[in-house]
Design a protein around this motif. Structure first.
Motif, PDB file in Angstrom:
ATOM      1  N   LEU A  61       0.797  -1.084  -0.003  1.00 11.95           N
ATOM      2  CA  LEU A  61      -0.121  -0.012   0.055  1.00 11.95           C
ATOM      3  C   LEU A  61       0.868   1.308  -0.137  1.00 11.95           C
ATOM      4  CD1 LEU A  61      -2.815  -1.066   2.641  1.00 11.95           C
ATOM      5  CD2 LEU A  61      -3.247  -0.638  -0.014  1.00 11.95           C
ATOM      6  N   THR A  62       1.808   1.252   0.753  1.00 10.42           N
ATOM      7  CA  THR A  62       2.816   2.471   0.742  1.00 10.42           C
ATOM      8  C   THR A  62       3.394   2.690  -0.614  1.00 10.42           C
ATOM      9  OG1 THR A  62       3.450   1.944   3.027  1.00 10.42           O
ATOM     10  CG2 THR A  62       5.032   3.281   1.665  1.00 10.42           C
ATOM     11  N   ILE A  63       3.893   1.651  -1.388  1.00  9.79           N
ATOM     12  CA  ILE A  63       4.466   1.819  -2.875  1.00  9.79           C
ATOM     13  C   ILE A  63       3.504   2.466  -3.625  1.00  9.79           C
ATOM     14  CG2 ILE A  63       5.224   0.636  -4.863  1.00  9.79           C
ATOM     15  CD1 ILE A  63       6.514  -1.425  -2.981  1.00  9.79           C
ATOM     16  N   CYS A  64       2.193   2.000  -3.570  1.00  9.37           N
ATOM     17  CA  CYS A  64       0.910   2.305  -4.356  1.00  9.37           C
ATOM     18  C   CYS A  64       0.808   3.956  -3.903  1.00  9.37           C
ATOM     19  CB  CYS A  64      -0.129   1.501  -4.228  1.00  9.37           C
ATOM     20  SG  CYS A  64      -0.255  -0.004  -4.884  1.00  9.37           S
ATOM     21  N   LEU A  65       0.729   4.214  -2.740  1.00 10.48           N
ATOM     22  CA  LEU A  65       0.572   5.804  -2.501  1.00 10.48           C
ATOM     23  C   LEU A  65       1.476   6.539  -2.973  1.00 10.48           C
ATOM     24  CD1 LEU A  65      -1.134   5.038   1.028  1.00 10.48           C
ATOM     25  CD2 LEU A  65      -2.276   5.978  -0.821  1.00 10.48           C
ATOM     26  N   LEU A  66       2.735   5.916  -2.557  1.00  9.74           N
ATOM     27  CA  LEU A  66       3.837   6.850  -2.982  1.00  9.74           C
ATOM     28  C   LEU A  66       3.989   7.404  -4.625  1.00  9.74           C
ATOM     29  CD1 LEU A  66       6.774   5.264  -1.138  1.00  9.74           C
ATOM     30  CD2 LEU A  66       6.246   7.531  -0.903  1.00  9.74           C
ATOM     31  N   SER A  67       3.347   6.419  -5.408  1.00 15.81           N
ATOM     32  CA  SER A  67       3.268   6.595  -6.788  1.00 15.81           C
ATOM     33  C   SER A  67       2.179   7.685  -7.166  1.00 15.81           C
ATOM     34  CB  SER A  67       2.734   5.263  -7.523  1.00 15.81           C
ATOM     35  OG  SER A  67       1.326   4.979  -7.383  1.00 15.81           O
ATOM     36  N   THR A  68       1.422   8.135  -6.166  1.00  9.76           N
ATOM     37  CA  THR A  68       0.634   9.065  -6.639  1.00  9.76           C
ATOM     38  C   THR A  68       0.736  10.506  -5.831  1.00  9.76           C
ATOM     39  OG1 THR A  68      -0.892   9.014  -4.403  1.00  9.76           O
ATOM     40  CG2 THR A  68      -1.312   7.429  -6.321  1.00  9.76           C
ATOM     41  N   VAL A 119      -2.738   2.448 -10.729  1.00 11.18           N
ATOM     42  CA  VAL A 119      -1.487   1.302 -11.026  1.00 11.18           C
ATOM     43  C   VAL A 119      -1.162   0.761  -9.677  1.00 11.18           C
ATOM     44  CG1 VAL A 119       0.683   0.797 -11.894  1.00 11.18           C
ATOM     45  CG2 VAL A 119      -0.779   2.349 -13.171  1.00 11.18           C
ATOM     46  N   LEU A 120      -1.309  -0.562  -9.649  1.00 14.34           N
ATOM     47  CA  LEU A 120      -0.715  -1.455  -8.450  1.00 14.34           C
ATOM     48  C   LEU A 120       0.147  -2.257  -8.762  1.00 14.34           C
ATOM     49  CD1 LEU A 120      -4.233  -2.327  -6.811  1.00 14.34           C
ATOM     50  CD2 LEU A 120      -2.582  -0.464  -6.048  1.00 14.34           C
ATOM     51  N   PRO A 121       1.437  -2.778  -8.072  1.00 13.83           N
ATOM     52  CA  PRO A 121       2.265  -3.680  -8.175  1.00 13.83           C
ATOM     53  C   PRO A 121       1.435  -5.090  -8.732  1.00 13.83           C
ATOM     54  CG  PRO A 121       3.062  -2.615  -6.393  1.00 13.83           C
ATOM     55  CD  PRO A 121       1.368  -2.123  -6.765  1.00 13.83           C
ATOM     56  N   VAL A 168      10.255   2.941  -9.810  1.00 14.73           N
ATOM     57  CA  VAL A 168      10.860   1.660 -10.119  1.00 14.73           C
ATOM     58  C   VAL A 168       9.788   0.484  -9.635  1.00 14.73           C
ATOM     59  CG1 VAL A 168      12.986   0.427  -9.293  1.00 14.73           C
ATOM     60  CG2 VAL A 168      12.971   2.732  -9.743  1.00 14.73           C
ATOM     61  N   ALA A 169       9.271   0.341  -8.563  1.00 19.32           N
ATOM     62  CA  ALA A 169       8.311  -0.557  -8.278  1.00 19.32           C
ATOM     63  C   ALA A 169       7.260  -0.785  -9.414  1.00 19.32           C
ATOM     64  CB  ALA A 169       7.780  -0.296  -6.951  1.00 19.32           C
ATOM     65  N   ALA A 170       6.559   0.337  -9.832  1.00 17.87           N
ATOM     66  CA  ALA A 170       5.474   0.280 -10.852  1.00 17.87           C
ATOM     67  C   ALA A 170       5.907  -0.599 -11.917  1.00 17.87           C
ATOM     68  CB  ALA A 170       5.008   1.609 -11.130  1.00 17.87           C
ATOM     69  N   GLY A 179      -6.302   2.977 -20.907  1.00 15.78           N
ATOM     70  CA  GLY A 179      -5.646   4.021 -20.241  1.00 15.78           C
ATOM     71  C   GLY A 179      -5.855   3.990 -18.528  1.00 15.78           C
ATOM     72  N   LEU A 180      -4.856   4.075 -18.256  1.00 19.15           N
ATOM     73  CA  LEU A 180      -4.791   4.303 -16.457  1.00 19.15           C
ATOM     74  C   LEU A 180      -4.065   5.439 -16.228  1.00 19.15           C
ATOM     75  CD1 LEU A 180      -3.830   0.532 -15.730  1.00 19.15           C
ATOM     76  CD2 LEU A 180      -6.481   1.486 -15.562  1.00 19.15           C
ATOM     77  N   HIS A 181      -4.649   6.090 -15.038  1.00 22.87           N
ATOM     78  CA  HIS A 181      -4.121   7.088 -14.208  1.00 22.87           C
ATOM     79  C   HIS A 181      -2.939   6.452 -13.374  1.00 22.87           C
ATOM     80  CE1 HIS A 181      -3.372  10.638 -11.318  1.00 22.87           C
ATOM     81  NE2 HIS A 181      -3.922  11.067 -12.612  1.00 22.87           N
TER      82      HIS A 181
END
Length: 315
Positions: A7-14, A200-202, A229-231, A194-196
């Motif tokens: 969840l942290t990685i996903c939130l960081l991506s935003t 995007v989730l790992p 990098v994670a995405a 198309g995705l915002h």
């Protein structure tokens, strides 16, 4: 721990990704026919109900004025030759350009003027990516992850070259609308999603294995972010190809360090200057300098990327 980290990685991506990126007709019969065809296609594309998620559509400032058609202007105001800009195996036209009858074996790409619809082939990085897709990247049936898709030009080229499907990701909702409309303008609708970045989730964009190849034409400051990098890493299959551009030659080593899970293909590395790129200086009004393309193959993961990051977090 893994679920929290995920969840942290996903939130960081935003967070903080607001800067992902550093049309007249003759009157003869043939042209009049093309004019009618073009107007019909343009109307269809402009009025089509979007396949983007409600969340993306609701975040648009003004859905109606995002794109427009011109005979020589495309993208974010780039100037294209009336007979098209040849890049690799493609010839790029503005949306309302007179249809080419040249049987030259090149794939035609038509692009709208679009708000946040960056990418036409006049910038060295876009050209580097387009040339790579044609020379090394796409095989029949491939699925492409187009991260930072902008106008969607790389997805359109990949679909022409044999990709079965493309997934375009962008931080700008307007760019996703522009890309979707460009896809339909080129007769390729139904093969693009198309995705915002917030969607995007790992390991989730193209389950269960991941995309076969990924192109990310994005500035270095975003490419080296752990969330980016994670995405890219988790949504690419083992052995998949990653093409990174939007970078200067002097930034390559930093990028290699950030993407440690890749074997770098030095024979596919490329550099290009604005002076060597047709219509670049004419479009921008200045010399944007020298840019690079870095290509790598994802190594087989012994442990998942999430597991590796978790181990680092507690070590």
């Amino acid at each position: 721990m893994l679920s929290i980290l995920l969840l942290t990685i996903c939130l960081l991506s935003t967070i903080g990704e607001d800067n992902l990126f550093a049309h007249s007709f003759a009157t003869d019969t043939a042209t009049t026919t093309h004019y009618s065809w073009t107007r019909a296609i343009l109307h269809k594309c402009q009025s089509k109900q979007s396949d983007l998620t409600d969340w993306v559509i609701e975040n648009l400032e003004d859905n109606g004025s995002i794109t427009s058609a011109d005979a020589v202007k495309a993208g974010e105001g780039d100037t294209l030759p009336k007979d098209g800009l040849v890049v690799g195996k493609c010839r790029v036209f503005a949306a309302a350009a007179v249809q080419s009858n040249d049987n030259d074996g090149l794939y035609p790409i038509y692009l709208y003027l679009g708000r946040n619809g960056w990418g036409t082939g006049v910038h060295p990085t876009t050209r580097l990516c387009l040339e790579w897709l044609g020379d090394h990247g796409v095989k029949d049936g491939d699925i492409l992850l187009d991260y930072g898709c902008g106008s969607g030009i790389l997805s359109i080229a990949a679909l022409h070259l044999g990709a079965s499907r493309c997934i375009g990701v962008d931080v700008e909702a307007e760019a996703l609308v522009t890309a979707e409309r460009n896809i339909e303008l080129n007769g390729l609708d139904g093969r693009f999603q198309g995705l915002h970045t917030r969607e995007v989730l790992p390991y989730d964009v193209c389950p269960p294995r991941g995309a076969n190849l990924c192109v990310a034409n994005i500035l270095i400051g975003q490419l080296v972010r752990p969330s980016m990098v994670a995405a890219l890493t988790t949504n690419l299959e083992d052995g998949g190809l990653l093409c990174l551009s939007g970078i200067r030659p002097g930034e390559v080593d930093a990028l290699k360090e950030a993407y440690a899970g890749f074997e770098w293909l030095e024979d596919q590395y490329g550099e290009l200057t604005a002076a060597e790129t047709e219509n670049s200086i004419e479009s921008y009004g200045f010399d944007c300098g020298s840019w690079a393309r870095l290509v790598g193959r994802k190594k087989i993961e012994k442990d998942s990327f999430i597991q590796q990051m978790s181990d680092l977090a507690v070590s």
